[in-house]
Write an enzyme that holds these catalytic residues in place. Sequence first.
Site, PDB file in Angstrom:
ATOM      1  N   ARG A  90     -51.421  79.230 -77.299  1.00 17.59           N
ATOM      2  CA  ARG A  90     -51.815  79.552 -78.377  1.00 17.59           C
ATOM      3  C   ARG A  90     -51.165  79.931 -79.454  1.00 17.59           C
ATOM      4  O   ARG A  90     -51.141  80.353 -80.273  1.00 17.59           O
ATOM      5  CB  ARG A  90     -53.148  80.277 -78.068  1.00 17.59           C
ATOM      6  CG  ARG A  90     -54.049  80.569 -79.545  1.00 17.59           C
ATOM      7  CD  ARG A  90     -55.643  81.027 -78.696  1.00 17.59           C
ATOM      8  NE  ARG A  90     -55.327  81.937 -77.295  1.00 17.59           N
ATOM      9  CZ  ARG A  90     -55.253  83.639 -77.211  1.00 17.59           C
ATOM     10  NH1 ARG A  90     -54.111  84.377 -79.057  1.00 17.59           N
ATOM     11  NH2 ARG A  90     -54.182  84.270 -76.411  1.00 17.59           N
TER      12      ARG A  90
ATOM     13  N   GLU B 192     -60.487  81.357 -60.955  1.00 19.04           N
ATOM     14  CA  GLU B 192     -60.234  79.874 -60.747  1.00 19.04           C
ATOM     15  C   GLU B 192     -60.430  78.642 -60.287  1.00 19.04           C
ATOM     16  O   GLU B 192     -60.154  78.277 -59.717  1.00 19.04           O
ATOM     17  CB  GLU B 192     -59.252  79.707 -62.262  1.00 19.04           C
ATOM     18  CG  GLU B 192     -58.699  80.952 -62.783  1.00 19.04           C
ATOM     19  CD  GLU B 192     -59.825  80.653 -64.391  1.00 19.04           C
ATOM     20  OE1 GLU B 192     -60.221  79.943 -64.598  1.00 19.04           O
ATOM     21  OE2 GLU B 192     -59.391  81.825 -65.176  1.00 19.04           O
TER      22      GLU B 192
ATOM     23  N   HIS C  91     -58.074  85.353 -62.200  1.00 22.82           N
ATOM     24  CA  HIS C  91     -57.535  86.133 -64.203  1.00 22.82           C
ATOM     25  C   HIS C  91     -58.468  87.239 -64.052  1.00 22.82           C
ATOM     26  O   HIS C  91     -59.443  87.685 -63.109  1.00 22.82           O
ATOM     27  CB  HIS C  91     -58.113  85.894 -65.449  1.00 22.82           C
ATOM     28  CG  HIS C  91     -57.513  84.759 -65.619  1.00 22.82           C
ATOM     29  ND1 HIS C  91     -57.268  83.012 -65.794  1.00 22.82           N
ATOM     30  CD2 HIS C  91     -56.408  85.188 -66.613  1.00 22.82           C
ATOM     31  CE1 HIS C  91     -56.338  82.877 -66.501  1.00 22.82           C
ATOM     32  NE2 HIS C  91     -55.139  83.968 -67.447  1.00 22.82           N
TER      33      HIS C  91
ATOM     34  N   CYS D 249     -50.384  81.146 -67.514  1.00 16.15           N
ATOM     35  CA  CYS D 249     -51.421  81.355 -66.052  1.00 16.15           C
ATOM     36  C   CYS D 249     -51.505  80.108 -65.417  1.00 16.15           C
ATOM     37  O   CYS D 249     -51.084  79.469 -64.362  1.00 16.15           O
ATOM     38  CB  CYS D 249     -52.945  82.238 -66.041  1.00 16.15           C
ATOM     39  SG  CYS D 249     -51.922  83.964 -66.678  1.00 16.15           S
TER      40      CYS D 249
END
Length: 199
Positions: A85, A75, A162, A138
């Site tokens: 979410r 990332e 990830h 994360c």
Amino acid sequence: MKILVTAFEPFGGDAVNPTMEALSRLAPREGLFKLVLPVTFAGAGERVARAIEELRPDAVLSLGLAGGRDRITPERVAINLDDARIADNDGFQPVDAPIAPDGPDAYFTTLPVREIARRIGDMGIPAGLSLSAGAYVCNHVMYTCLHLARTKYPGMKCGFVHVPYTAEMPHDASKPSLPLADIVRAVEEAVRVIAGEDA
Ligand code: PCA
């Protein structure tokens, strides 16, 4: 050189988290320290902060599952936002909440992510940069580590990778996956890059 590698427990209904499995399989090496984090906004940042305080690592490499991705994705950016979410493993689901009210909007990773992606790709394992670690736990851990580096531990390098589902774990068959062994090799290579070792 001390490198702290973190992984996560299972979350969101999955029975396993590939990062926890990969972490336990990493070949031991001098200066490598492992930590499994809970998938909770309240617990994960606090636990990683405590480990950093105790260990004073030169670098923190955090790992998380991004189910649906088709490659290993270092990332680039962590943002100052918790926006979930799905509820975390405490049942907590923050919306539009800052991580550090006085912190900057975002941090760029301080790990050599382009080199990490290239070296993993050179091993024949699909890899590529991702712009954002999202706004779930994360990203929370990535932002927390970078904020600690900026405010308390100058020089500590931090970043996040990830990984996709593993082929071995039960998952939506329409989603891509990689063999667990490839994820293990990819993380070991990322550690070698961070340690300044040649391929
Ligand atoms: N992935 C989640 C949190 C834990 C994990 O492995 C994420 O991408 O935020």
